[in-house]
Scaffold this motif. Structure first.
Motif, PDB file in Angstrom:
ATOM      1  N   THR A   1       0.388  -1.046   0.408  1.00 34.52           N
ATOM      2  CA  THR A   1       0.300   0.018   0.285  1.00 34.52           C
ATOM      3  C   THR A   1       0.326   1.148  -0.150  1.00 34.52           C
ATOM      4  O   THR A   1       0.263   2.624  -0.135  1.00 34.52           O
TER       5      THR A   1
ATOM      6  N   SER B   1     -11.553   3.811  -1.556  1.00 32.04           N
ATOM      7  CA  SER B   1     -11.111   4.863  -1.347  1.00 32.04           C
ATOM      8  C   SER B   1      -9.885   4.977  -0.542  1.00 32.04           C
ATOM      9  O   SER B   1      -9.733   4.493  -0.556  1.00 32.04           O
TER      10      SER B   1
ATOM     11  N   ASP C   1      -5.064   8.838   3.227  1.00 35.58           N
ATOM     12  CA  ASP C   1      -5.241   7.153   4.142  1.00 35.58           C
ATOM     13  C   ASP C   1      -6.520   6.965   2.828  1.00 35.58           C
ATOM     14  O   ASP C   1      -7.108   7.247   2.197  1.00 35.58           O
ATOM     15  N   GLU C   2      -6.375   5.737   2.518  1.00 30.70           N
ATOM     16  CA  GLU C   2      -6.288   4.414   1.642  1.00 30.70           C
ATOM     17  C   GLU C   2      -6.999   3.298   2.122  1.00 30.70           C
ATOM     18  O   GLU C   2      -6.917   2.927   3.852  1.00 30.70           O
ATOM     19  N   GLY C   3      -8.422   3.416   2.007  1.00 28.45           N
ATOM     20  CA  GLY C   3      -9.605   1.960   2.781  1.00 28.45           C
ATOM     21  C   GLY C   3      -9.197   1.186   1.851  1.00 28.45           C
ATOM     22  O   GLY C   3      -9.901   0.751   0.216  1.00 28.45           O
ATOM     23  N   TYR C   4      -8.873   0.266   1.709  1.00 29.69           N
ATOM     24  CA  TYR C   4      -9.523  -1.120   1.367  1.00 29.69           C
ATOM     25  C   TYR C   4     -10.686  -1.754   1.535  1.00 29.69           C
ATOM     26  O   TYR C   4     -10.912  -2.113   2.673  1.00 29.69           O
TER      27      TYR C   4
ATOM     28  N   GLY D   1     -13.539  -0.046   4.202  1.00 28.28           N
ATOM     29  CA  GLY D   1     -12.638  -0.271   5.823  1.00 28.28           C
ATOM     30  C   GLY D   1     -12.085  -1.597   6.244  1.00 28.28           C
ATOM     31  O   GLY D   1     -11.760  -0.546   7.092  1.00 28.28           O
TER      32      GLY D   1
ATOM     33  N   TYR E   1      -9.940  -2.584   5.813  1.00 30.31           N
ATOM     34  CA  TYR E   1      -8.488  -2.823   5.302  1.00 30.31           C
ATOM     35  C   TYR E   1      -8.128  -0.971   5.516  1.00 30.31           C
ATOM     36  O   TYR E   1      -8.464  -0.228   4.203  1.00 30.31           O
ATOM     37  N   GLU E   2      -7.614  -0.627   6.084  1.00 26.58           N
ATOM     38  CA  GLU E   2      -7.479   1.502   6.358  1.00 26.58           C
ATOM     39  C   GLU E   2      -5.775   1.523   6.636  1.00 26.58           C
ATOM     40  O   GLU E   2      -5.138   0.520   7.304  1.00 26.58           O
TER      41      GLU E   2
ATOM     42  N   SER F   1      -2.590   4.765   6.223  1.00 29.36           N
ATOM     43  CA  SER F   1      -2.558   6.395   6.486  1.00 29.36           C
ATOM     44  C   SER F   1      -1.085   6.123   6.108  1.00 29.36           C
ATOM     45  O   SER F   1      -0.264   5.883   6.485  1.00 29.36           O
TER      46      SER F   1
END
Length: 165
Positions: A31, A104, A145-148, A151, A153-154, A156
């Motif tokens: 990520t 996201s 912030d990456e969201g998988y 939510g 898996y998040e 920052s």
């Protein structure tokens, strides 16, 4: 019968050695965003992980104040007219059989007061994200912030730039 049980146990041991089960550190490395300047794609901006929620594992996010960050970090200089590009994996491999989708991506500017101000990110056709820098000169700190998978898996990251005249 005992032979089948032994084969099943050995198979499970083999598969677990081949990442059937989750390896959070390896998964999160996927990520790490690649942050570059549109005008100079070879200029990378270093991002530092600040926290994560990875299924049930959570770390408290460490986020320095902008003053601490600017004191300790060497910032990449950008012009007011430049844009910054962010590339990250759209799918992260989880163990041997599972992949989760990026669903996201949010970016915020960290103000001197410690408050956050949302920054518009634009998704490009090639899967990268892009945003314009402030029109005012100065040092700026951002949180990405990456969201998988809705939510589950998040992760920052924080980074900064110095905008010159």
């Amino acid at each position: 019968m005992m032979k089948k049980i032994a084969v099943a146990i050995l198979s499970l041991m083999f598969l677990s050695g081949c990442s059937l089960f989750s390896d959070e550190e390896k998964e999160m490395k996927q990520t790490i965003p690649e942050i570059t300047l549109k005008s100079s794609p070879n200029t990378e901006i270093k991002a530092t992980q600040s926290g994560f929620t990875w299924l049930v594992a959570t770390t408290k996010a460490y986020l320095p104040t902008p003053q601490e960050f600017f004191k300790d970090e060497k910032l990449v200089r950008v012009s007011k007219t430049d844009q910054i590009r962010v590339a990250t994996e759209n799918k992260v491999r989880m163990g041997l059989f599972k992949k989760v989708d990026l669903d996201s991506m949010q970016l915020a500017l960290v103000l001197d007061s410690g408050e956050f101000e949302q920054v518009a990110l634009t998704e490009r056709d090639d899967g990268r994200w892009e945003f314009s820098v402030s029109q005012k000169s100065g040092k700026y700190m951002y949180v990405l912030d990456e969201g998988y998978q809705n939510g589950d898996y998040e992760v920052s990251y924080y980074f900064g730039v110095e905008i010159s005249e």
